[in-house]
Design an enzyme around this catalytic site. Sequence first.
Site, PDB file in Angstrom:
ATOM      1  N   HIS A 103       0.831  -1.208   0.000  1.00  0.00           N
ATOM      2  CA  HIS A 103       0.000   0.000   0.000  1.00  0.00           C
ATOM      3  C   HIS A 103       0.866   1.259   0.000  1.00  0.00           C
ATOM      4  CE1 HIS A 103      -3.992  -1.768   1.694  1.00  0.00           C
ATOM      5  NE2 HIS A 103      -3.513  -2.466   0.691  1.00  0.00           N
ATOM      6  N   PRO A 151      -2.938  -0.418  19.338  1.00  0.00           N
ATOM      7  CA  PRO A 151      -2.764  -0.834  17.942  1.00  0.00           C
ATOM      8  C   PRO A 151      -2.967   0.271  16.899  1.00  0.00           C
ATOM      9  CG  PRO A 151      -4.784  -1.761  18.869  1.00  0.00           C
ATOM     10  CD  PRO A 151      -4.060  -1.113  19.993  1.00  0.00           C
TER      11      PRO A 151
HETATM   12  P1  RFL Z   1       3.525 -12.521  21.085  1.00  0.00           P
HETATM   13  O1  RFL Z   1       3.048 -12.553  19.661  1.00  0.00           O
HETATM   14  O2  RFL Z   1       2.523 -12.270  22.133  1.00  0.00           O
HETATM   15  O3  RFL Z   1       4.261 -13.894  21.349  1.00  0.00           O
HETATM   16  C1  RFL Z   1       4.651 -14.292  22.641  1.00  0.00           C
HETATM   17  C2  RFL Z   1       4.578 -15.802  22.695  1.00  0.00           C
HETATM   18  O4  RFL Z   1       5.099 -16.264  23.930  1.00  0.00           O
HETATM   19  C3  RFL Z   1       4.288 -17.346  24.372  1.00  0.00           C
HETATM   20  N1  RFL Z   1       4.496 -17.501  25.826  1.00  0.00           N
HETATM   21  C4  RFL Z   1       5.209 -18.499  26.401  1.00  0.00           C
HETATM   22  N2  RFL Z   1       5.842 -19.548  25.864  1.00  0.00           N
HETATM   23  C5  RFL Z   1       6.474 -20.402  26.722  1.00  0.00           C
HETATM   24  N3  RFL Z   1       6.477 -20.254  28.069  1.00  0.00           N
HETATM   25  C6  RFL Z   1       5.842 -19.204  28.647  1.00  0.00           C
HETATM   26  N4  RFL Z   1       5.844 -19.045  29.976  1.00  0.00           N
HETATM   27  C7  RFL Z   1       5.169 -18.268  27.798  1.00  0.00           C
HETATM   28  N5  RFL Z   1       4.442 -17.141  28.017  1.00  0.00           N
HETATM   29  C8  RFL Z   1       4.054 -16.694  26.821  1.00  0.00           C
HETATM   30  C9  RFL Z   1       2.897 -16.935  23.985  1.00  0.00           C
HETATM   31  O5  RFL Z   1       2.006 -18.039  23.927  1.00  0.00           O
HETATM   32  C10 RFL Z   1       3.144 -16.316  22.608  1.00  0.00           C
HETATM   33  O6  RFL Z   1       3.038 -17.252  21.561  1.00  0.00           O
HETATM   34  O7  RFL Z   1       4.684 -11.440  21.283  1.00  0.00           O
HETATM   35  P2  RFL Z   1       5.804 -10.883  20.268  1.00  0.00           P
HETATM   36  O8  RFL Z   1       6.497 -11.996  19.568  1.00  0.00           O
HETATM   37  O9  RFL Z   1       6.566  -9.896  21.064  1.00  0.00           O
HETATM   38  O10 RFL Z   1       4.966 -10.132  19.124  1.00  0.00           O
HETATM   39  C11 RFL Z   1       4.265  -8.938  19.392  1.00  0.00           C
HETATM   40  C12 RFL Z   1       3.010  -8.857  18.534  1.00  0.00           C
HETATM   41  O11 RFL Z   1       2.270 -10.039  18.674  1.00  0.00           O
HETATM   42  C13 RFL Z   1       2.126  -7.655  18.883  1.00  0.00           C
HETATM   43  O12 RFL Z   1       2.903  -6.541  19.220  1.00  0.00           O
HETATM   44  C14 RFL Z   1       1.202  -7.245  17.703  1.00  0.00           C
HETATM   45  O13 RFL Z   1       0.265  -8.248  17.422  1.00  0.00           O
HETATM   46  C15 RFL Z   1       0.501  -5.942  18.008  1.00  0.00           C
HETATM   47  N6  RFL Z   1      -0.431  -5.530  16.942  1.00  0.00           N
HETATM   48  C16 RFL Z   1       0.018  -4.932  15.777  1.00  0.00           C
HETATM   49  N7  RFL Z   1       1.341  -4.791  15.543  1.00  0.00           N
HETATM   50  C17 RFL Z   1       1.789  -4.280  14.346  1.00  0.00           C
HETATM   51  O14 RFL Z   1       3.016  -4.159  14.163  1.00  0.00           O
HETATM   52  N8  RFL Z   1       0.925  -3.897  13.337  1.00  0.00           N
HETATM   53  C18 RFL Z   1      -0.432  -4.017  13.484  1.00  0.00           C
HETATM   54  O15 RFL Z   1      -1.164  -3.744  12.533  1.00  0.00           O
HETATM   55  C19 RFL Z   1      -0.935  -4.517  14.752  1.00  0.00           C
HETATM   56  N9  RFL Z   1      -2.241  -4.668  14.955  1.00  0.00           N
HETATM   57  C20 RFL Z   1      -1.802  -5.747  17.118  1.00  0.00           C
HETATM   58  C21 RFL Z   1      -2.696  -5.287  16.102  1.00  0.00           C
HETATM   59  C22 RFL Z   1      -2.290  -6.404  18.245  1.00  0.00           C
HETATM   60  C23 RFL Z   1      -3.643  -6.606  18.381  1.00  0.00           C
HETATM   61  N10 RFL Z   1      -4.073  -7.315  19.517  1.00  0.00           N
HETATM   62  C24 RFL Z   1      -4.942  -8.424  19.449  1.00  0.00           C
HETATM   63  C25 RFL Z   1      -3.354  -7.160  20.757  1.00  0.00           C
HETATM   64  C26 RFL Z   1      -4.055  -5.456  16.242  1.00  0.00           C
HETATM   65  C27 RFL Z   1      -4.540  -6.093  17.400  1.00  0.00           C
HETATM   66  C28 RFL Z   1      -6.034  -6.219  17.542  1.00  0.00           C
HETATM   67  C1  PHB Z   2      -4.913  -4.725  10.939  1.00  0.00           C
HETATM   68  O1  PHB Z   2      -5.014  -4.862   9.694  1.00  0.00           O
HETATM   69  O2  PHB Z   2      -5.154  -5.660  11.707  1.00  0.00           O
HETATM   70  C2  PHB Z   2      -4.512  -3.409  11.496  1.00  0.00           C
HETATM   71  C3  PHB Z   2      -4.196  -2.376  10.653  1.00  0.00           C
HETATM   72  C4  PHB Z   2      -3.825  -1.145  11.175  1.00  0.00           C
HETATM   73  C5  PHB Z   2      -3.769  -0.978  12.545  1.00  0.00           C
HETATM   74  C6  PHB Z   2      -4.067  -2.016  13.399  1.00  0.00           C
HETATM   75  C7  PHB Z   2      -4.444  -3.251  12.877  1.00  0.00           C
HETATM   76  O3  PHB Z   2      -3.421   0.235  13.055  1.00  0.00           O
END
Ligand code: RFL
Ligand code: PHB
Length: 393
Positions: free
Chosen positions: A75, A296
């Site tokens: 994009h 987010p």
């Molecule tokens: P994760 O993905 O949470 O992975 C951590 C892993 O550790 C495991 N774990 C354990 N394993 C073994 N022993 C234990 N004691 C453990 N405790 C935990 C967990 O099961 C898990 O698998 O962390 P990581 O790798 O730091 O990644 C971070 C991302 O997941 C997070 O920041 C993003 O998803 C945030 N986020 C977004 N980030 C972006 O860069 N662009 C986006 O568009 C974006 N949109 C979002 C998002 C997060 C969202 N939610 C649901 C919080 C949109 C949403 C709705």
């Molecule tokens: C998504 O596509 O899940 C998404 C996109 C933009 C954001 C957060 C989540 O700021």
Amino acid sequence: MKETRTQVVIVGAGPAGLLLGQLLQSAGVDNVVLERRSREYVEQRVRAGVIEYGVANLIDDAGAGERMRREGLVHHGVEFRFEHHAHRVALSELADGRAITVYGQQEVVKDLIALRLGAGAPLHFDAEVTVVDGLTSDAPFVDVEGADGTTRISCEYVAGCDGSFGVASRSIPTTLHRKYERTYPFSWLGILAEVPPSNEELVYCRHENGFALSSMRSPTLSRLYLGVEPNDTLDEWSDDRIWDELNVRLATEATPAINQGRVVERSITSMRSVVVAPMRHGRLFLAGDAAHIVPPTGAKGMNLALADVRVLAGALLAQLQRKDDTLLAAYSATCLERVWRAEEFSNYMTQMLHPNGDDDFENGVQLARLRQAVNSREASTVLARNYVDLNSL
Ligand code: RFL
Ligand code: PHB
């Protein structure tokens, strides 16, 4: 108790842990990735969707970008809607031609898992780390509970990539680190729907009723969000109510209705900002959500996590292969500078786009910020650069 040994134990198989494992493995450093959930669970967990320009290159450089480049949607702009009008910010034009890639986090995770298992590198699912200890000695270890009981893994370094509220950051004495925190008075309700996206580019919308975001995962799969009350539950939001509200918030004269389809996933996420500093305790290094959370709205969480890992992999390799610990010593400070910039950007985006019901002074300020963001070339340029490539700036 069984005992084994490796050079680096990586706690968590999210994007951070898996990418770190890949970067260390391909440089010849032994490591074990431990994940408490099942493979199916982590591969299906719907989360982030926007990958920054420099982070997409990092995924490529790690050898995990083939499918992302094939299937990811590139994009060059993003739309802001407020006061019932649409305004496009020409991201690439304002950010030296760079673009974002829209590709689901769980797809990145699937690609990294396939790569690791294909290479025969150790990755254990259903393996929960319960103890992280010996961090200030030269013999750190973790205890992991799996199907065959408890195993103690000794190592040289532990990478805490275990997400928010993880065992890694909890193993740092509270007097030795500080937690900076803000909770926002709203949550996001997110859905995944089997319907072509209504717009070619992402739409961030501020409406009197609240925030809305129209995103996508593929030409046939839409990802949409609504800002809701912090205590709202999914039971209160039927599919009909969700679509009605999305239509009300996203409507403009030119686009009075959005495409609707079958909802295949729905969740509610609270909105928080958290920074844990320092991101190191002895031989433990925190990366990703284990060290910081962003709301987010700026699409920064996964990007920050992967950018931490780029720094951490380089620093661990310098130490393990050349006995040079300068980069490890600087790890926390290097990351935190970038982390605070992402916190600032995410906070800016969040506060500009979520109306505050009762506070009309605040609402006036939000609209002034939005108008400036889309009308002033200087303001659009700052926004575009931060949105497209904050983690490489
Ligand atoms: P994760 O993905 O949470 O992975 C951590 C892993 O550790 C495991 N774990 C354990 N394993 C073994 N022993 C234990 N004691 C453990 N405790 C935990 C967990 O099961 C898990 O698998 O962390 P990581 O790798 O730091 O990644 C971070 C991302 O997941 C997070 O920041 C993003 O998803 C945030 N986020 C977004 N980030 C972006 O860069 N662009 C986006 O568009 C974006 N949109 C979002 C998002 C997060 C969202 N939610 C649901 C919080 C949109 C949403 C709705
Ligand atoms: C998504 O596509 O899940 C998404 C996109 C933009 C954001 C957060 C989540 O700021």
